[in-house]
Write an enzyme that holds these catalytic residues in place. Structure first.
Site, PDB file in Angstrom:
ATOM      1  N   HIS A  18     100.614  14.683  17.968  1.00 48.69           N
ATOM      2  CA  HIS A  18     101.177  13.851  16.962  1.00 48.69           C
ATOM      3  C   HIS A  18     102.748  13.888  16.884  1.00 48.69           C
ATOM      4  O   HIS A  18     103.390  12.999  16.498  1.00 48.69           O
ATOM      5  CB  HIS A  18     100.310  14.131  15.577  1.00 48.69           C
ATOM      6  CG  HIS A  18      98.770  14.080  15.543  1.00 48.69           C
ATOM      7  ND1 HIS A  18      98.078  14.804  15.336  1.00 48.69           N
ATOM      8  CD2 HIS A  18      98.236  12.895  15.905  1.00 48.69           C
ATOM      9  CE1 HIS A  18      96.796  14.403  15.209  1.00 48.69           C
ATOM     10  NE2 HIS A  18      96.792  13.150  15.774  1.00 48.69           N
ATOM     11  N   LYS A  42      84.632  10.545   7.384  1.00 47.06           N
ATOM     12  CA  LYS A  42      84.526  11.860   8.064  1.00 47.06           C
ATOM     13  C   LYS A  42      84.524  13.033   7.420  1.00 47.06           C
ATOM     14  O   LYS A  42      84.722  13.044   6.177  1.00 47.06           O
ATOM     15  CB  LYS A  42      85.999  12.114   8.985  1.00 47.06           C
ATOM     16  CG  LYS A  42      86.085  10.875  10.073  1.00 47.06           C
ATOM     17  CD  LYS A  42      87.507  11.127  10.604  1.00 47.06           C
ATOM     18  CE  LYS A  42      87.479  10.053  11.758  1.00 47.06           C
ATOM     19  NZ  LYS A  42      88.954  10.268  12.523  1.00 47.06           N
ATOM     20  N   ARG A  91      95.796   8.408  24.338  1.00 47.50           N
ATOM     21  CA  ARG A  91      95.976   9.630  25.302  1.00 47.50           C
ATOM     22  C   ARG A  91      95.234   9.607  26.507  1.00 47.50           C
ATOM     23  O   ARG A  91      95.663  10.185  27.724  1.00 47.50           O
ATOM     24  CB  ARG A  91      95.245  11.028  24.658  1.00 47.50           C
ATOM     25  CG  ARG A  91      95.635  11.362  23.605  1.00 47.50           C
ATOM     26  CD  ARG A  91      94.692  12.491  22.905  1.00 47.50           C
ATOM     27  NE  ARG A  91      93.560  11.973  22.626  1.00 47.50           N
ATOM     28  CZ  ARG A  91      92.920  11.814  21.645  1.00 47.50           C
ATOM     29  NH1 ARG A  91      93.302  12.446  20.677  1.00 47.50           N
ATOM     30  NH2 ARG A  91      91.640  11.515  21.511  1.00 47.50           N
ATOM     31  N   SER A 129      92.586  16.347  17.585  1.00 50.25           N
ATOM     32  CA  SER A 129      92.370  17.042  16.322  1.00 50.25           C
ATOM     33  C   SER A 129      90.853  17.692  16.714  1.00 50.25           C
ATOM     34  O   SER A 129      90.705  18.748  16.074  1.00 50.25           O
ATOM     35  CB  SER A 129      92.673  16.175  15.099  1.00 50.25           C
ATOM     36  OG  SER A 129      93.889  15.875  14.890  1.00 50.25           O
TER      37      SER A 129
END
Length: 159
Positions: A18, A42, A91, A129
């Site tokens: 990040h 979440k 990614r 993460s």
């Protein structure tokens, strides 16, 4: 005209990937707002306030970067701040389908806002993460993946 870009996410926690993307974006835009969503769906490892605080500590030395928390629709947050670009990190190819759906939906909600995809430095292409949380939760060393302040926060949390 000031170009404001917003990099949204839950940042649970903020990773070196990040930070890499934010540093590079800060060289391209007048302002980069790191927008940390409360994310009620979440179950984060860190509270919203902790995630905002950690991001502010990690990003403190980067000019033109500001960390803010938000709730609700991203496009509403952006309009309220005069931002015109959403930054999203890709990614791997596996990220693309979901990110493409988000970009298309945001374009329907706010045609004046563009989405810009950026790829991380190759050193961080595999860092996420969720993987960092899993490694930390199992007692692994996450120092290669996150700032030392995030490592310290995990150590406090997992004691």
């Amino acid at each position: 005209m000031t170009q404001i870009a917003v990099y949204p996410g839950t940042f649970d926690p903020i990773t070196n990937g990040h930070t890499d993307l934010i540093e590079r974006a800060a060289r391209r835009f007048d302002r980069v707002l790191v927008a940390i969503h409360r994310s009620g769906s979440k179950q984060p490892a860190f509270t919203w306030e902790e995630r905002i605080g950690l991001a502010r500590e990690v990003l403190a030395g980067i000019e033109a970067v500001e960390v803010q928390g938000f709730e609700g629709l991203l496009v509403d947050f952006m309009r309220a701040r005069g931002a015109g670009v959403i930054l999203r990190g890709l990614r791997a190819v596996s990220d693309f389908e979901y990110e493409f759906q988000l970009a298309s939906m945001n374009r329907q909600l706010a045609p004046e806002i563009e989405t810009l995809f950026m790829t991380p430095d190759e050193h961080y292409a595999y860092v996420s993460s969720s993987l960092v949380r899993e490694i930390a939760g199992l007692g692994g060393d996450v120092t290669p993946f996150v700032h030392k302040k995030v490592v310290a926060a995990f150590n406090r949390r997992l004691r």
